[in-house]
Enzyme design. Structure first.
Site, PDB file in Angstrom:
ATOM      1  N   GLU A 200       0.853  -1.198   0.000  1.00  0.00           N
ATOM      2  CA  GLU A 200       0.000   0.000   0.000  1.00  0.00           C
ATOM      3  C   GLU A 200       0.888   1.247   0.000  1.00  0.00           C
ATOM      4  OE1 GLU A 200      -2.250   2.914  -0.126  1.00  0.00           O
ATOM      5  OE2 GLU A 200      -3.370   1.026  -0.187  1.00  0.00           O
ATOM      6  N   HIS A 437     -29.197  -7.241  25.666  1.00  0.00           N
ATOM      7  CA  HIS A 437     -28.003  -7.880  26.226  1.00  0.00           C
ATOM      8  C   HIS A 437     -28.147  -9.400  26.127  1.00  0.00           C
ATOM      9  CE1 HIS A 437     -24.651  -8.559  28.973  1.00  0.00           C
ATOM     10  NE2 HIS A 437     -25.420  -9.418  29.625  1.00  0.00           N
TER      11      HIS A 437
END
Length: 460
Positions: A200, A437
């Site tokens: 990159e 949850h």
């Protein structure tokens, strides 16, 4: 020349932007023609989003079978059957394609198969037949880019299209480009057993994302054995028996079986009659205003042709917007900052709005607050054995202006995050919402609770 057919809306290109425009315009009672030279669905369905995500899921299954003992489950990993993986991938694409063809037919969209060319501001010619539209939408999309002098041969030097069709797992790969496409393929091939090195030119992987997100991806890739060289440029490639030698500007060379060129995608606008009919282009992209109008009245452009994010869901949004605009509904323009982005490597990266650095550049360092909630404090993330964070950026004493997520499956959370950003929510407003949850969505709730001054499961 055959007889002219006239339509309310004439669309050139049947990818995400084009077919979304067709379906919405038809739903609004307009007479619509959709011109497509290959298959409706375009890159995303046939050579992009859908097949790559199928490969990424197969890669996840491979990793889970390899590492299952950590969950107390005994399995044996015997290898990757690439024809089997491709059959799974192609089956998904085929089913979705069949469904899309049915939608086009059910919505009474006239599908014109063939290569179209703009021959007048209100007309497209396909195989000698001229079709006219009171409104024309350009939706010809994008294709994989390469670098000057770097020829994609489809055997050892590949674009993403050839990479999706490989009938084997290469032993070693150099991935040129550490953006979305590059890190997704690197992630797949590593899970499938290949040696992978990413090159990159910019200083970090996924450089368009928040710097904190890049750090987590790089740390996880190192643990996974994915090599990467950042801040270094590609110099050239030589083909040799059974592979390639890639040379970098710093003098290093890397040998591999294949080189994947993943340096981005460019617009498909050449030889289509755009400029000849007065359409203004900039570096090949179609220039539009915020209402996606081109320089020619009643001619619009959508999707990857328009400078900005190259995402299928941006194309959908553009197509819907233009159809509603033509129908006189006065829709709200599409804002690139409000479009959620997901990179589906392992770990996933998802974001919407401004990075912390961009926020500070716009508002000043003292006007920006950010909070990073580590997934170590999130029960579901521990169950999944994933690491990462939920990071929220806010204007001091103001709304949320950016959300950044890293970890397994966080792409599924960015839908809520984009509502928070686009509705300009204050942290205290999100903090009072109850998240189920145990879910990873709690991480978003916890980050906003902390920014609202009432942290719960926050360490230190």
């Amino acid at each position: 020349m055959a007889d002219t057919a006239a339509f309310d809306v004439l669309i050139l290109g049947g990818g995400s932007g084009g077919y979304a425009a067709a379906l919405r315009a038809s739903g609004l009672g307009l007479n619509v023609a959709l011109i497509e030279k290959d298959k409706v669905g375009g890159t995303c369905l046939h050579n992009g989003c859908i097949p790559t995500k199928a490969l990424l899921h197969a890669a996840e299954v491979a990793d889970q079978s390899r590492e299952s003992e950590q969950f107390g489950v005994k399995t044996s990993f015997e290898g990757i059957d690439m024809p089997g993986v491709n059959a799974y991938k192609d089956g998904i694409v085929a089913r979705l394609y069949k469904g899309l063809q049915g939608l086009v037919k059910a919505n009474k969209v006239t599908l014109i198969e063939g290569e179209g060319q703009l021959v007048a501001p209100n007309a497209v010619e396909v195989d000698g037949t001229r079709y006219e539209g009171r409104n024309v939408i350009l939706a010809t999309g994008s294709r994989s880019r390469s670098l000057p002098g770097l020829e994609i041969d489809g055997t050892h030097v590949l674009s993403s299209t050839e990479a999706l069709a490989l009938d084997r797992v290469p032993s070693s790969v150099v991935v040129l480009g550490g953006g979305v496409i590059g890190v997704e393929f690197a992630s797949v091939w590593r899970s499938f057993g290949a040696e992978v090195t990413i090159v990159e030119a910019l200083p970090r992987l996924v450089p368009a994302e928040d710097e904190a997100s890049s750090k987590v991806v790089e740390r996880t890739f190192r643990k996974r054995g994915i090599g990467f060289k950042t801040g270094v440029r590609f110099a050239g490639v030589e083909k040799r028996d059974g592979g390639v030698t890639v040379s970098l500007e710093n003098g290093e060379t890397i040998d591999a079986e294949v080189l994947l060129v993943a340096v981005g995608r460019g617009p498909v606008t050449e030889n289509l009659g755009y400029e000849e009919n007065g359409i203004t282009l900039d570096r090949g992209f179609v220039v539009t205003d915020e209402r996606l109008r081109t320089s020619v009245p009643n001619v619009y452009a959508v999707g990857d042709l328009v400078p900005g994010l190259q995402l299928a869901h941006r194309g959908f949004a553009h197509g819907i917007f233009v159809a509603e605009h033509i129908a006189g509904l006065n829709p709200v323009p599409v804002d690139d900052l409000g479009i959620p982005k997901v990179t589906y490597c392992d770990p996933e990266v998802a974001s919407v709005g401004l990075t912390e650095a961009q926020a500070k550049e716009r508002l000043g360092d003292d006007k920006v607050q950010a909070f990073e909630y580590n997934l170590a404090g999130n029960g579901k993330s521990q169950i999944l054995k994933t690491q990462g964070f939920a990071k929220v950026v806010r204007e001091k004493d103001g709304p949320v202006i950016g959300i950044h997520l890293v970890g397994a499956r966080v792409g599924e959370l960015i839908g809520e995050a984009q509502l928070i950003y686009n509705w300009e929510a204050m942290p205290y407003e999100v903090a009072q919402q109850i998240h189920p949850h145990p879910t990873q969505s709690e991480a978003l709730g916890e980050a906003h609770m902390a920014l609202a001054g009432k942290p719960l499961h926050v360490h230190g």
